[in-house]
Each structure stands twice: as structure tokens, then as C-alpha cells.
Design an enzyme around this catalytic site. Structure first.
Site, PDB file in Angstrom:
ATOM      1  N   GLY A 112     -10.592 -65.978 -44.266  1.00  0.00           N
ATOM      2  CA  GLY A 112      -9.796 -66.717 -45.233  1.00  0.00           C
ATOM      3  C   GLY A 112      -8.786 -65.862 -45.964  1.00  0.00           C
ATOM      4  N   HIS A 113      -8.768 -64.541 -45.642  1.00  0.00           N
ATOM      5  CA  HIS A 113      -7.845 -63.620 -46.316  1.00  0.00           C
ATOM      6  C   HIS A 113      -6.802 -63.064 -45.341  1.00  0.00           C
ATOM      7  CE1 HIS A 113     -10.571 -64.008 -49.582  1.00  0.00           C
ATOM      8  NE2 HIS A 113     -11.554 -63.359 -48.973  1.00  0.00           N
ATOM      9  N   HIS A 135     -11.141 -65.978 -54.211  1.00  0.00           N
ATOM     10  CA  HIS A 135     -12.096 -67.002 -53.775  1.00  0.00           C
ATOM     11  C   HIS A 135     -12.159 -68.111 -54.817  1.00  0.00           C
ATOM     12  CE1 HIS A 135     -13.614 -62.997 -52.384  1.00  0.00           C
ATOM     13  NE2 HIS A 135     -13.552 -63.620 -51.226  1.00  0.00           N
ATOM     14  N   ASP A 183     -31.266 -70.673 -57.705  1.00  0.00           N
ATOM     15  CA  ASP A 183     -31.050 -71.734 -56.732  1.00  0.00           C
ATOM     16  C   ASP A 183     -32.339 -72.160 -56.033  1.00  0.00           C
ATOM     17  OD1 ASP A 183     -31.457 -69.488 -55.250  1.00  0.00           O
ATOM     18  OD2 ASP A 183     -29.457 -69.423 -54.362  1.00  0.00           O
ATOM     19  N   CYS A 193     -35.884 -68.199 -53.890  1.00  0.00           N
ATOM     20  CA  CYS A 193     -36.471 -66.857 -53.919  1.00  0.00           C
ATOM     21  C   CYS A 193     -37.900 -66.858 -53.396  1.00  0.00           C
ATOM     22  CB  CYS A 193     -36.425 -66.297 -55.336  1.00  0.00           C
ATOM     23  SG  CYS A 193     -37.086 -64.619 -55.482  1.00  0.00           S
ATOM     24  N   THR A 195     -28.970 -62.145 -50.830  1.00  0.00           N
ATOM     25  CA  THR A 195     -28.903 -60.907 -51.601  1.00  0.00           C
ATOM     26  C   THR A 195     -30.231 -60.165 -51.611  1.00  0.00           C
ATOM     27  OG1 THR A 195     -27.144 -61.776 -53.012  1.00  0.00           O
ATOM     28  CG2 THR A 195     -28.419 -59.946 -53.886  1.00  0.00           C
ATOM     29  N   SER A 196     -31.341 -60.913 -51.768  1.00  0.00           N
ATOM     30  CA  SER A 196     -32.654 -60.269 -51.793  1.00  0.00           C
ATOM     31  C   SER A 196     -32.944 -59.565 -50.478  1.00  0.00           C
ATOM     32  CB  SER A 196     -33.752 -61.296 -52.083  1.00  0.00           C
ATOM     33  OG  SER A 196     -33.625 -61.804 -53.388  1.00  0.00           O
ATOM     34  N   ASP A 245     -38.110 -63.068 -64.456  1.00  0.00           N
ATOM     35  CA  ASP A 245     -37.233 -63.065 -63.288  1.00  0.00           C
ATOM     36  C   ASP A 245     -38.055 -63.305 -62.032  1.00  0.00           C
ATOM     37  OD1 ASP A 245     -34.645 -62.337 -61.848  1.00  0.00           O
ATOM     38  OD2 ASP A 245     -36.057 -60.912 -60.986  1.00  0.00           O
ATOM     39  N   GLY A 300     -37.579 -62.706 -58.775  1.00  0.00           N
ATOM     40  CA  GLY A 300     -37.677 -61.583 -57.844  1.00  0.00           C
ATOM     41  C   GLY A 300     -38.575 -60.484 -58.355  1.00  0.00           C
TER      42      GLY A 300
END
Length: 648
Positions: A65-66, A255, A447, A450, A492-493, A604, A606
Site C-alpha cells: 500500500g506504500h 496508515h 481484543d 490473548c 505481537t505476542s 495485564d 499477557g
């Protein structure tokens, strides 16, 4: 925001766009499966304009997209390869690893000496290797970083430079994440690519790339958000507050990220004036990242994709005119204008200024490197006649040159495999049993995925251990488990665990003495290796204790293990660290954007899941198969917070 496109299938769109680079430049090839555009063998490392063979390969990439970044920046004198993700999403670590290990010249350990202690190729300042240039976005830094660590563990001499040039978001708001990477990145790529083409060492190329990155400031402005093909327009509108008629957003990211301000009813001169002030005002402590005081300054005016060439010409004139006036008095020695890094069809532009400084390498300066010839269709240099003629006879690709990960060497740290497997299984079962709570917490502040992600990884490792029991060598056993983690845990995790565990494999070799010098893998050895792995992880994420992440459980465990040599005390420290995140406002991750008060009521997710693993590993917390299958619970308070978190 226009939601009409000629190609509405985003996957088809990305692949056909990548394919077009091979049609426009016969010197490049496409690995469609991994979405890698790379130089055909023999092209980039045998430049007709240099008698010195290129030693360093340059890789970059990121979300699609760039364009023309990054795929059309592959060519002689610029990138050796690019790795593309889906639209606005980072490529996976495995895609990047494939590029490093099998799509470019990387001077593997088979052709030079290898140091087990450092986990990389040795050869002094003249050693070749690979430089990875990536923009400062969490997904890109983590996934490219994971691939870099895996390549290092396999013996490849590889370094990574992260570019963050955007001043649209100041220090206060950006926090630990730092500046985003935007159009100034292409200047870093061009400078590094030219230096590599001249046969310079990895140390020199990395040094100059970092110098360029540290001396660039950029800011953008846009009249509209962009629409991603394949997404429903109403979903885009719900996710972003679309600009109203007559509004312009200063500092908008590539973005659709929020900028610094929205202005209404201002003309181009006032808009450019505000943008230049953000770039050059030394009194703005929040944005004075670079003192642009060099006698030589390079200006790049970049089209975000939807501005006509006619209008871009008017913008360039306005920018150059205002730069020359007081209080700036800047007359750029090079002025570049065009479409270098887009945001799909973004109706906007960005301004980048490179403060030219001495490279201190006894050779070409930054201007010389920008002027150096290249054959990348995204840059201004044309493709030479020689390249077109060579393509008739040279059809070579690297499709059959993918190399599997190197066989892991024994580290010499040994233990009782049966007892160790028993402890590891207990820890994994504790994670599975904790899934309902972790999911509950993550639904309140994130979200909601996790717990499922941790459970999926734990179950996969258990399945692996059933058919591949531990052998008794710490590095060999962990390396096999790392592969399972990377294949089953995403997001990410997954990247965080992948980087940490890969670094731990390398650290075990550093702490151990090798197969010829075996010793017990006791608590002190593990503590030393874990400490080194924490240091490696810190290079790719700004997360530290107090930021409300899994680090709040990881660091206390490692610190306590190092001080006491007692796994149970370390596990209790991890639990306390995780519990301490309750009420702690997140500084990183999706939780930052969720809002609501859920963070005040739960730890948290995580950190809690990791603490449960340590407690199970230490034998403090028991779990059986029935507890691992317990159903998710809920209460009125949880549902109330969940609804609150969903409010706009």
C-alpha cells in the site's frame, strides 16, 4: 474517502502489483509465495559502474500500500530485496528470514569463519553480510527483528536499522514507541544501497544508514483518509473519524493514523508554513528532533498517491520558496519530488529534510551516495540497456535455493530430561487452565485473543513433547520448541515470544561451554541466559516493567532467579509483577487505544498468562486435565466493563 477500486481483492492486488516489478525491471525476480522481490543472481553484486564486488545486501519491506516503496526500490545501487506484507500489515518473520537466508547474497558461515560465542560470521571490518532497514512500526520491528535474530543464530552477519522520521506526533504523545517511519526512509535506503554497491563493509553501511536516519525529519498532510480495497466503507468510517469538507490533517500517518491537528479553511501557504515550523522550530521541545543547520540540506516532497503532478509542482514551489525565506534561509542542494512512498491513493503529501553530515568513512558523502546511479524503477534512474540484454540469456532465480534453518549445536548445558519435561508440562498445563481468566481479562482491555493464543501455543508444545521428548541439552530442546511456538502463535505476542526464545537459544550457547565442556544447567546458568535474552528482546520493543505488558512478569522472574537461584521465589516474583499491573495504565499495545476502565480491575492478560506458566513450572500451582478444560465464567461486573470498553 473514495471506496471505488479497479481491483477489489486485496490479495490479488498485492500479488499482481509485485509481479509488475519483474515486468518493468528484468533484473529482479519474484518469490510469489513469500511476497519477496529480489535481485536475480549476478546482477546486484557485479555492478558495471564499480570494479569492487558488493559485499553487503540490503533488505527492506513492510506492509503493501506504500508503492513504489518497497518493491520498486529493488535494483542495482538500491535494495537487494524487499519483503511485502498484506495491505498495511507487516510481513511475517518467516518471509523475512527466507529473504535473508535464501534470496540475497548473505556470506554464510560456510564461506567464512563462524563464532559460536557471538552467533555470527566473523571476518573483521571487511566482512560482508546483510543490512535490514525497517520503518518504526511495532509489527515491522518485531517480525523483522525476529528474522534477524534467527539469521544471526544461523551464523549470518546481519544488522538492522530502524527509521523513524515523522515529527507529526511529538515526543509526549509518541512516548516509548518513538517517531513513525514515513517517506524519509527512502533516502536512508538510497544512501545505504549506494554505499553497499561500492563494496563497503557491513559496519560502514550500517553506520552511514544510522547517520542518515538520525538526520531526517518528515511530516505529512492529507485532505482525506484512504480506503483499503476489500474493506467495507462503513467499517473504515467507524474506525477513523473521516475528515470533513474543508479540513486538512497535519501529521497524518501513512496508515490513516491521527496527526497533530486538523485545520479548516487554510490555504497551501499557511499549511506549508505550519508543516515547516514542525520540522524546523528549535523552540518546539516536543518536535525538535534534528537541528537542521548543515550547509547542505536535501529536500524530498513526496506524493502520498492521490495528488496530481500539476498540484505537486505547485506544492514544491511553495515549499522551496518558504524554506529560502527567513527565519530559515535554507536552499536545498538537492530537491526530489515525486511518488516515493504512498498511502494507497492518499490525497496528501509529505515534506522530508535531510541534514547532510559527514559520514566519517573516508569516502563518498551523503550527496555523492544520493547521486550514485541505481536501477530501481521507484527511483529516478532508468534501467540500463545492459540489463535488458542480459535478461535474454540470464533466466536464473533463487527459487530452489531456500535453506532450512541450521541444525542447532549442543550448548553443553545438560539436565535430567525426564524431570525437566515433567516441570515443563506442568507449566504448560497451568497456562491452558488459565485460558478462561486470560481471555476474560483481554476481552476487558484488549481484543480478547490473548488467552486463546497462549493456550494454542501451550497445546502445540505439549503435542510436540509427546512425540519428541526432551533430550537433555538445553539449546537443542529449546530450539525445537521455538519452531512450534513460531508456527502456532501469531500476532505481537507470538513475535515477542519468538524473539525472546530465539535469543535464549543463542544465550545458552554463550553461557554453556559447548559439547566438549558439559556442565549442569542449574538455576544460575538459566538466570544468566535469561538475562541476556531480556537484553536482546529490549532491542526490538520499548516495553519495560511498568508499561503493563508481559515484561512485568518476565523481568521480575529473571531478576529474582538471578538473585536467589530459587525457581519458586522467582515464580512468586512473576506473580507479584503480574498482579501489580492491575490499575496500571498501558503505555504500549492495543490496550492504549481501547479506553474504558477495565485496566483498573484486571491485571495485564499477557503478564498473567506468563506468571501462571512460571507458577506451574515451579510446582506452586497444580492443574489437571479437568481444570484445563473449565468453561469460561462471567459476572455482571465483567460484562459491564466489556460494554464500557466498546464505547467509541
Amino acid at each position: 474517502m473514495s471506496n471505488r477500486h479497479f481491483i477489489n481483492d486485496p490479495q490479488h492486488l498485492v500479488l499482481t502489483s509485485l509481479q509488475s516489478t519483474t515486468l518493468l525491471n528484468p533484473g529482479v525476480a519474484l518469490d510469489a509465495h513469500n511476497k519477496i522481490v529480489y535481485l536475480r543472481p549476478g546482477y546486484g553484486h557485479a555492478s558495471s559502474s564499480s570494479n569492487q564486488r558488493q559485499k553487503v545486501s540490503l533488505i527492506s519491506g513492510g506492509g503493501s500500500g506504500h508503492e513504489p516503496s518497497f518493491s520498486s526500490m529493488v535494483g542495482r545501487g538500491l535494495l537487494s530485496a524487499c519483503v511485502a506484507g498484506t495491505i498495511f500489515a507487516s510481513p511475517s518473520a518467516e518471509q523475512v528470514r527466507t529473504a535473508i537466508m535464501g534470496r540475497v547474497e548473505n556470506n554464510e558461515p560456510s564461506s567464512s569463519s563462524y563464532s559460536p560465542e557471538h552467533g555470527q560470521q566473523q571476518g573483521g571490518e571487511d566482512a560482508g553480510g546483510v543490512l535490514v532497514v525497517v520503518m518504526n512500526y511495532t509489527g515491522d520491528v518485531l517480525n523483522f527483528g525476529l528474522a534477524v535474530e534467527k539469521a544471526k543464530a544461523a551464523g549470518v552477519n546481519v544488522e538492522m536499522v530502524v527509521v523513524g522520521d515523522d515529527v507529526g506526533v511529538g515526543r509526549t504523545k509518541a512516548g516509548k514507541v518513538g517517531r513513525r517511519g514515513i517517506a524519509g526512509t527512502v533516502l536512508v535506503q538510497k544512501i545505504a544501497g549506494a554505499l553497499a554497491a561500492q563494496g563497503r563493509s557491513l559496519k560502514e553501511v550500517t553506520k552511514v544508514a544510522n547517520l542518515a536516519a538520525q538526520n531526517i525529519v518528515s511530516v505529512g498532510a492529507s485532505l482525506e483518509h484512504v480506503h483499503v480495497p476489500g474493506r467495507r466503507a462503513e467499517a473504515e468510517g467507524a474506525e477513523f473519524k473521516v475528515l470533513k469538507e474543508g479540513e486538512v490533517e497535519i501529521g497524518m500517518g501513512i496508515h490513516n493514523e491521527q496527526g497533530s491537528s486538523r485545520e479548516k479553511g487554510i490555504g497551501l501557504p499557511e499549511l506549508v508554513g505550519k508543516m515547516l515550523k514542525q520540522l524546523l522550530d528549535r523552540n518546539d521541545e516536543d518536535r525538535a528532533f534534528v537541528n537542521v543547520n548543515s550547509n547542505e540540506v536535501v529536500l524530498l516532497v513526496n506524493n502520498l498517491g492521490g495528488v496530481s503532478p500539476l498540484e505537486m509542482g505547485g506544492i514544491v514551489t511553495e515549499v522551496v520558496t518558504q524554506l529560502a525565506e527567513q527565519p530559515y534561509g535554507i536552499k536545498p542542494v538537492r530537491i526530489l519530488s515525486g511518488t516515493y512512498m504512498t498511502s494507497l491513493n492518499g490525497l496528501g503529501f509529505s515534506i522530508s529534510l535531510l541534514n547532510v553530515v559527514n559520514t566519517d568513512i573516508g569516502g563518498p558523502g551523503m550527496i555523492d551516495l544520493l547521486d550514485y546511479p541505481s536501477e530501481a524503477t521507484g527511483w529516478t534512474a532508468p534501467i540500463s540497456k545492459l540489463t535488458w540484454e542480459e535478461q535474454r540469456e540470464n533466466k536464473n532465480t533463487r527459487e530452489n535455493e531456500v535453506k532450512s534453518e541450521e541444525e542447532v549445536r549442543p550448548c553443553g548445558l545438560t539436565y535430567d530430561p525426564q524431570e525437566a519435561q515433567k516441570q515443563l508440562v506442568a507449566g504448560l498445563k497451568a497456562v491452558i487452565a488459565a485460558e478462561p481468566d486470560v481471555t476474560k481479562y483481554d476481552t476487558m482491555v484488549g481484543d480478547g485473543d490473548c488467552g486463546i493464543g497462549l493456550k494454542r501455543g501451550a497445546e502445540a508444545i505439549l503435542s510436540h513433547l509427546d512425540s519428541n521428548p526432551l533430550t537433555g541439552d538445553a539449546a537443542i530442546d529449546l530450539a525445537k520448541i521455538v519452531t512450534v511456538v513460531e508456527q502456532t502463535m501469531d500476532g505481537t505476542s507470538g513475535a515477542l515470544y519468538g524473539i525472546f526464545l530465539n535469543a535464549l537459544v543463542a544465550s545458552l550457547h554463550t553461557v554453556g561451554g559447548g559439547e566438549s565442556d558439559k556442565k549442569a544447567a542449574d538455576e544460575n546458568a538459566w538466570a544468566a541466559a535469561l538475562k541476556l535474552s531480556c537484553e536482546a528482546l529490549s532491542k526490538y520493543t520499548p516495553a519495560r516493567p511498568g508499561d503493563r505488558t508481559l515484561v512485568d512478569a518476565l523481568y521480575p522472574f529473571v531478576d529474582a532467579l538471578e538473585k536467589t537461584g530459587d525457581v519458586k521465589k522467582a515464580a512468586e516474583a512473576a506473580k507479584q509483577g503480574a498482579e501489580g499491573t492491575k490499575g496500571m495504565k498501558a503505555k504500549l499495545g492495543r490496550t492504549v487505544y481501547i479506553g474504558g476502565s477495565g485496566f483498573e480491575q484486571v491485571p495485564d492478560p499477557g503478564a498473567w498468562g506468563l506468571a501462571k506458566f512460571f507458577l506451574g513450572l515451579a510446582g506452586i500451582e497444580k492443574s489437571d486435565d479437568s481444570s484445563a478444560k473449565q468453561a469460561k465464567g462471567s459476572d455482571d461486573g465483567w460484562e459491564e466493563v466489556t460494554r464500557e470498553a466498546e464505547l467509541p
